[in-house]
Design a protein around this motif. Structure first.
Motif, PDB file in Angstrom:
ATOM      1  N   ARG A  47    -102.064  17.886  -7.890  1.00 62.53           N
ATOM      2  CA  ARG A  47    -101.746  17.112  -9.098  1.00 62.53           C
ATOM      3  C   ARG A  47    -101.480  18.041 -10.282  1.00 62.53           C
ATOM      4  O   ARG A  47    -100.479  17.893 -10.983  1.00 62.53           O
ATOM      5  N   ARG A  48    -102.357  19.012 -10.498  1.00 56.31           N
ATOM      6  CA  ARG A  48    -102.182  19.916 -11.629  1.00 56.31           C
ATOM      7  C   ARG A  48    -100.951  20.800 -11.423  1.00 56.31           C
ATOM      8  O   ARG A  48    -100.227  21.098 -12.366  1.00 56.31           O
ATOM      9  N   LEU A  49    -100.703  21.205 -10.193  1.00 58.57           N
ATOM     10  CA  LEU A  49     -99.526  22.026  -9.905  1.00 58.57           C
ATOM     11  C   LEU A  49     -98.251  21.226 -10.140  1.00 58.57           C
ATOM     12  O   LEU A  49     -97.263  21.744 -10.682  1.00 58.57           O
ATOM     13  N   GLY A  50     -98.274  19.960  -9.745  1.00 61.73           N
ATOM     14  CA  GLY A  50     -97.119  19.105 -10.000  1.00 61.73           C
ATOM     15  C   GLY A  50     -96.834  18.951 -11.479  1.00 61.73           C
ATOM     16  O   GLY A  50     -95.686  19.007 -11.920  1.00 61.73           O
ATOM     17  N   LEU A  51     -97.896  18.774 -12.270  1.00 59.37           N
ATOM     18  CA  LEU A  51     -97.720  18.668 -13.721  1.00 59.37           C
ATOM     19  C   LEU A  51     -97.127  19.949 -14.297  1.00 59.37           C
ATOM     20  O   LEU A  51     -96.239  19.909 -15.145  1.00 59.37           O
ATOM     21  N   ALA A  52     -97.635  21.098 -13.826  1.00 60.93           N
ATOM     22  CA  ALA A  52     -97.151  22.373 -14.346  1.00 60.93           C
ATOM     23  C   ALA A  52     -95.696  22.618 -13.988  1.00 60.93           C
ATOM     24  O   ALA A  52     -94.952  23.266 -14.738  1.00 60.93           O
ATOM     25  N   LEU A  53     -95.270  22.098 -12.842  1.00 66.79           N
ATOM     26  CA  LEU A  53     -93.896  22.295 -12.381  1.00 66.79           C
ATOM     27  C   LEU A  53     -92.982  21.145 -12.757  1.00 66.79           C
ATOM     28  O   LEU A  53     -91.788  21.170 -12.440  1.00 66.79           O
ATOM     29  N   ASP A  54     -93.554  20.118 -13.383  1.00 70.09           N
ATOM     30  CA  ASP A  54     -92.788  18.933 -13.774  1.00 70.09           C
ATOM     31  C   ASP A  54     -92.158  18.252 -12.571  1.00 70.09           C
ATOM     32  O   ASP A  54     -90.979  17.917 -12.553  1.00 70.09           O
ATOM     33  N   CYS A  55     -92.975  18.070 -11.530  1.00 70.68           N
ATOM     34  CA  CYS A  55     -92.491  17.377 -10.344  1.00 70.68           C
ATOM     35  C   CYS A  55     -93.606  16.508  -9.788  1.00 70.68           C
ATOM     36  O   CYS A  55     -94.784  16.685 -10.130  1.00 70.68           O
ATOM     37  N   ASP A  56     -93.241  15.577  -8.943  1.00 70.99           N
ATOM     38  CA  ASP A  56     -94.245  14.770  -8.272  1.00 70.99           C
ATOM     39  C   ASP A  56     -95.034  15.654  -7.311  1.00 70.99           C
ATOM     40  O   ASP A  56     -94.450  16.476  -6.600  1.00 70.99           O
ATOM     41  N   PRO A  57     -96.368  15.533  -7.274  1.00 71.92           N
ATOM     42  CA  PRO A  57     -97.164  16.377  -6.367  1.00 71.92           C
ATOM     43  C   PRO A  57     -96.698  16.307  -4.917  1.00 71.92           C
ATOM     44  O   PRO A  57     -96.793  17.305  -4.187  1.00 71.92           O
ATOM     45  N   SER A  58     -96.180  15.172  -4.506  1.00 70.18           N
ATOM     46  CA  SER A  58     -95.732  15.045  -3.114  1.00 70.18           C
ATOM     47  C   SER A  58     -94.584  15.982  -2.795  1.00 70.18           C
ATOM     48  O   SER A  58     -94.368  16.356  -1.630  1.00 70.18           O
ATOM     49  N   THR A  59     -93.811  16.379  -3.815  1.00 68.30           N
ATOM     50  CA  THR A  59     -92.696  17.297  -3.599  1.00 68.30           C
ATOM     51  C   THR A  59     -93.174  18.644  -3.054  1.00 68.30           C
ATOM     52  O   THR A  59     -92.461  19.299  -2.287  1.00 68.30           O
ATOM     53  N   LEU A  60     -94.377  19.031  -3.427  1.00 67.50           N
ATOM     54  CA  LEU A  60     -94.902  20.333  -2.990  1.00 67.50           C
ATOM     55  C   LEU A  60     -95.012  20.409  -1.480  1.00 67.50           C
ATOM     56  O   LEU A  60     -94.933  21.498  -0.901  1.00 67.50           O
ATOM     57  N   TYR A  61     -95.193  19.252  -0.836  1.00 69.51           N
ATOM     58  CA  TYR A  61     -95.383  19.246   0.606  1.00 69.51           C
ATOM     59  C   TYR A  61     -94.081  19.420   1.372  1.00 69.51           C
ATOM     60  O   TYR A  61     -94.078  19.473   2.605  1.00 69.51           O
ATOM     61  N   ARG A  62     -92.970  19.502   0.658  1.00 70.05           N
ATOM     62  CA  ARG A  62     -91.721  19.921   1.285  1.00 70.05           C
ATOM     63  C   ARG A  62     -91.691  21.436   1.462  1.00 70.05           C
ATOM     64  O   ARG A  62     -90.879  21.967   2.207  1.00 70.05           O
ATOM     65  N   TYR A  63     -92.545  22.124   0.732  1.00 62.02           N
ATOM     66  CA  TYR A  63     -92.581  23.581   0.765  1.00 62.02           C
ATOM     67  C   TYR A  63     -93.784  24.115   1.534  1.00 62.02           C
ATOM     68  O   TYR A  63     -93.707  25.162   2.181  1.00 62.02           O
ATOM     69  N   PHE A  64     -94.909  23.433   1.426  1.00 63.76           N
ATOM     70  CA  PHE A  64     -96.141  23.839   2.087  1.00 63.76           C
ATOM     71  C   PHE A  64     -96.779  22.623   2.744  1.00 63.76           C
ATOM     72  O   PHE A  64     -96.787  21.536   2.159  1.00 63.76           O
ATOM     73  N   ARG A  65     -97.327  22.810   3.917  1.00 61.76           N
ATOM     74  CA  ARG A  65     -97.918  21.686   4.648  1.00 61.76           C
ATOM     75  C   ARG A  65     -99.188  21.159   3.979  1.00 61.76           C
ATOM     76  O   ARG A  65     -99.633  20.055   4.272  1.00 61.76           O
ATOM     77  N   GLY A  66     -99.767  21.953   3.125  1.00 61.95           N
ATOM     78  CA  GLY A  66    -100.972  21.537   2.421  1.00 61.95           C
ATOM     79  C   GLY A  66    -101.415  22.652   1.504  1.00 61.95           C
ATOM     80  O   GLY A  66    -100.816  23.733   1.444  1.00 61.95           O
ATOM     81  N   MET A  67    -102.507  22.423   0.772  1.00 62.75           N
ATOM     82  CA  MET A  67    -102.990  23.409  -0.175  1.00 62.75           C
ATOM     83  C   MET A  67    -103.499  24.663   0.537  1.00 62.75           C
ATOM     84  O   MET A  67    -103.461  25.756  -0.026  1.00 62.75           O
ATOM     85  N   ASP A  68    -103.965  24.519   1.773  1.00 71.75           N
ATOM     86  CA  ASP A  68    -104.427  25.704   2.486  1.00 71.75           C
ATOM     87  C   ASP A  68    -103.262  26.631   2.791  1.00 71.75           C
ATOM     88  O   ASP A  68    -103.392  27.860   2.677  1.00 71.75           O
ATOM     89  N   GLU A  69    -102.122  26.074   3.182  1.00 70.40           N
ATOM     90  CA  GLU A  69    -100.955  26.923   3.439  1.00 70.40           C
ATOM     91  C   GLU A  69    -100.489  27.587   2.146  1.00 70.40           C
ATOM     92  O   GLU A  69    -100.043  28.745   2.167  1.00 70.40           O
ATOM     93  N   LEU A  70    -100.595  26.886   1.035  1.00 69.86           N
ATOM     94  CA  LEU A  70    -100.264  27.496  -0.250  1.00 69.86           C
ATOM     95  C   LEU A  70    -101.221  28.654  -0.542  1.00 69.86           C
ATOM     96  O   LEU A  70    -100.807  29.707  -1.032  1.00 69.86           O
TER      97      LEU A  70
END
Length: 233
Positions: A47-70
């Protein structure tokens, strides 16, 4: 079932943020490092990463399978930072010392990230490049294969262990870090020789040394031991 990770090129074309910025693994990792520096490990959330990047948090999962992979990608980025600009000179001891100091420095420059990642094994590109480089330095120097693996194991684990230890200290709140450092000048320096003769005689030296990292000393001792082993092989 794990979320499918979309290839980088497709992500670049299809997934700009709401403000028009184009997301990438590199941008996400850099932003995550900033959040860790500013908020600590508990502050790194989708959630905080999505806010910082100005994107929906779900978008991050197109790049990483989860926070552990990040998290693994963050650790790999620190190793990449350490390797950037390093070239072997053919002097194995100097080369390994340089690699070790670079890795240690990269981790302690991001202490909150180091605490999260120093104990992890990512299998990502920069980690593999570092492992290949260390093994190649040792083999090229003439270490037999079993000794190469033994020294490599000690070298990597010593480097990462000190990185985690030193980073954990730096990640403390400022007041706690100052209190720990002051302990060497207060409690230890005032112990009487009658009850603690060895601490009392060493107190001034302890006060100066114990607030610094022992990694360079430990690294030199490890490399000296490896050199003696190579000379005797």
């Amino acid at each position: 079932m794990p979320k499918r990770v979309v290839p980088e090129e497709r992500r670049r074309r299809r997934r700009p943020t709401r403000s028009g910025r184009v997301l990438s693994e590199t941008l996400i990792v850099k932003t995550a490092l900033r959040l860790l520096r500013e908020h600590g490990s508990t502050g790194l959330t989708a959630r905080r990463l999505g806010l910082a990047l100005d994107c929906d948090p779900s978008t991050l999962y197109r790049y990483f399978r989860g926070m552990d992979e990040l998290t693994l990608a963050i650790g790999d980025a620190l190793i990449g930072q350490a390797l950037h600009g390093w070239r072997p000179t053919g002097q194995w001891r100097a080369d390994l010392r340089a690699v070790g100091l670079r890795i240690h420095a990269a981790y302690v420059s991001h202490p909150q990230a180091a605490v999260l990642t120093a104990s992890r094994v990512s299998g990502r590109a920069n980690e593999l490049a570092a492992d290949e480089a260390v093994l190649d330095v040792l083999r090229t120097a003439g270490f037999p294969l079993p000794e190469t693996v033994r020294v490599y194991h000690a070298f990597i684990d010593t480097t990462l262990a000190f990185a985690a230890l030193d980073a954990a200290s730096l990640a403390l709140p400022d007041a706690a870090l100052r209190a720990d450092e002051e302990m060497w000048r207060s409690t230890y320096a005032r112990l009487p020789a009658a009850t603690h003769p060895r601490i009392a005689e060493a107190a001034p030296l302890l006060a100066a040394r114990m607030v610094t990292s022992a990694y360079p000393t430990a690294l030199d001792m490890l490399l000296e031991s490896a050199g003696n082993s190579l000379a005797g092989s």
